[in-house]
Design a protein around this motif. Structure first.
Motif, mmCIF file in Angstrom:
data_model
loop_
_atom_site.group_PDB
_atom_site.id
_atom_site.type_symbol
_atom_site.label_atom_id
_atom_site.label_comp_id
_atom_site.label_asym_id
_atom_site.label_seq_id
_atom_site.Cartn_x
_atom_site.Cartn_y
_atom_site.Cartn_z
ATOM 1 N N VAL A 172 0.846 -1.201 0.000
ATOM 2 C CA VAL A 172 0.000 0.000 0.000
ATOM 3 C C VAL A 172 0.879 1.248 0.000
ATOM 4 C CG1 VAL A 172 -1.732 1.317 1.294
ATOM 5 C CG2 VAL A 172 -1.967 -1.160 1.068
ATOM 6 N N LEU A 224 2.309 1.659 -3.471
ATOM 7 C CA LEU A 224 1.280 2.194 -4.371
ATOM 8 C C LEU A 224 1.175 3.709 -4.230
ATOM 9 C CD1 LEU A 224 -1.624 -0.409 -4.042
ATOM 10 C CD2 LEU A 224 -0.392 0.188 -6.140
ATOM 11 N N HIS A 225 1.251 4.194 -3.005
ATOM 12 C CA HIS A 225 1.113 5.628 -2.790
ATOM 13 C C HIS A 225 2.350 6.395 -3.251
ATOM 14 C CE1 HIS A 225 -2.603 4.512 -0.974
ATOM 15 N NE2 HIS A 225 -2.929 5.778 -1.036
ATOM 16 N N PHE A 232 1.580 6.664 -6.859
ATOM 17 C CA PHE A 232 0.598 7.724 -7.083
ATOM 18 C C PHE A 232 1.270 9.091 -7.008
ATOM 19 C CE2 PHE A 232 -2.717 4.778 -4.905
ATOM 20 C CZ PHE A 232 -2.791 3.985 -6.037
ATOM 21 N N ASN A 242 -0.422 11.932 -1.101
ATOM 22 C CA ASN A 242 -0.189 10.494 -1.237
ATOM 23 C C ASN A 242 1.187 10.123 -0.698
ATOM 24 O OD1 ASN A 242 -2.527 9.161 -2.356
ATOM 25 N ND2 ASN A 242 -2.222 10.440 -4.150
ATOM 26 N N VAL A 292 -5.995 6.017 4.314
ATOM 27 C CA VAL A 292 -6.013 5.566 2.921
ATOM 28 C C VAL A 292 -7.407 5.093 2.529
ATOM 29 C CG1 VAL A 292 -5.151 3.805 1.325
ATOM 30 C CG2 VAL A 292 -3.549 5.008 2.826
ATOM 31 N N GLY A 338 -9.730 6.695 -0.262
ATOM 32 C CA GLY A 338 -10.189 5.856 -1.363
ATOM 33 C C GLY A 338 -11.697 5.884 -1.535
ATOM 34 N N ILE A 352 -11.082 3.877 -8.039
ATOM 35 C CA ILE A 352 -10.244 4.262 -6.903
ATOM 36 C C ILE A 352 -10.520 3.350 -5.704
ATOM 37 C CG2 ILE A 352 -9.728 6.116 -5.251
ATOM 38 C CD1 ILE A 352 -10.268 8.088 -7.556
ATOM 39 N N VAL A 407 -8.413 0.251 -6.433
ATOM 40 C CA VAL A 407 -6.967 0.469 -6.513
ATOM 41 C C VAL A 407 -6.393 0.965 -5.190
ATOM 42 C CG1 VAL A 407 -5.189 1.851 -7.664
ATOM 43 C CG2 VAL A 407 -7.058 0.887 -8.982
ATOM 44 N N GLN A 408 -7.130 1.801 -4.482
ATOM 45 C CA GLN A 408 -6.598 2.431 -3.276
ATOM 46 C C GLN A 408 -7.202 1.854 -1.994
ATOM 47 O OE1 GLN A 408 -7.032 6.690 -3.270
ATOM 48 N NE2 GLN A 408 -5.809 6.953 -1.445
ATOM 49 N N ALA A 456 -5.778 -1.405 1.076
ATOM 50 C CA ALA A 456 -5.631 -0.907 2.442
ATOM 51 C C ALA A 456 -6.576 -1.632 3.395
ATOM 52 C CB ALA A 456 -5.861 0.603 2.494
#
Length: 120
Positions: free
Chosen positions: A12, A15-16, A19, A57, A87, A91, A102, A105-106, A110
């Motif tokens: 996670v 990923l951020h 982003f 992010n 998160v 999201g 979103i 994906v986000q 999390a």
């Protein structure tokens, strides 16, 4: 089980960071335009806002990383829970206001990390 939860927390966080890079540095580049389905004109007009969003992010990624390296297990757990919840809320808000994608994906990664962390 804790190592699986921590691996997902790290994912996670990664990923951020991704982003952040997309929103701060690639927003008006071909990858950013394709990822966010924008024209160069729209992307150029919103680049400063996207960079600000990317910075946030990055803060989420930093908080999750902090939780992963914190030496006190109880405090580390609290940090990870807090930032995972942040998160998830971000999201959900993004899914409601921008795109349902979103949520997947986000927020979903999390949420899974949060559940595994709770079980560990």
């Amino acid at each position: 089980m804790i190592w699986i939860a921590n691996a997902l927390v790290a994912l996670v966080a990664a990923l951020h960071v991704y982003f952040l890079v997309l929103e701060m540095f690639l927003w008006t580049k071909p990858l950013g335009l394709k990822t966010f389905h924008q024209s160069i004109e729209t992307a150029t007009d919103s680049a400063v806002l996207a960079a600000n969003q990317g910075l946030y992010n990055g803060f989420l990624a930093a908080g999750l990383a902090w939780g992963l390296v914190q030496g006190n297990p109880t405090f580390a757990f609290q940090i990870k829970i807090f930032f995972l919840l942040c998160v998830i809320v971000a999201g959900i808000y993004g899914a409601v206001t921008v795109s349902c994608r979103i949520l997947l994906v986000q927020a979903l990664p999390a949420a899974i990390a949060l559940i595994l962390l709770g079980l560990a």
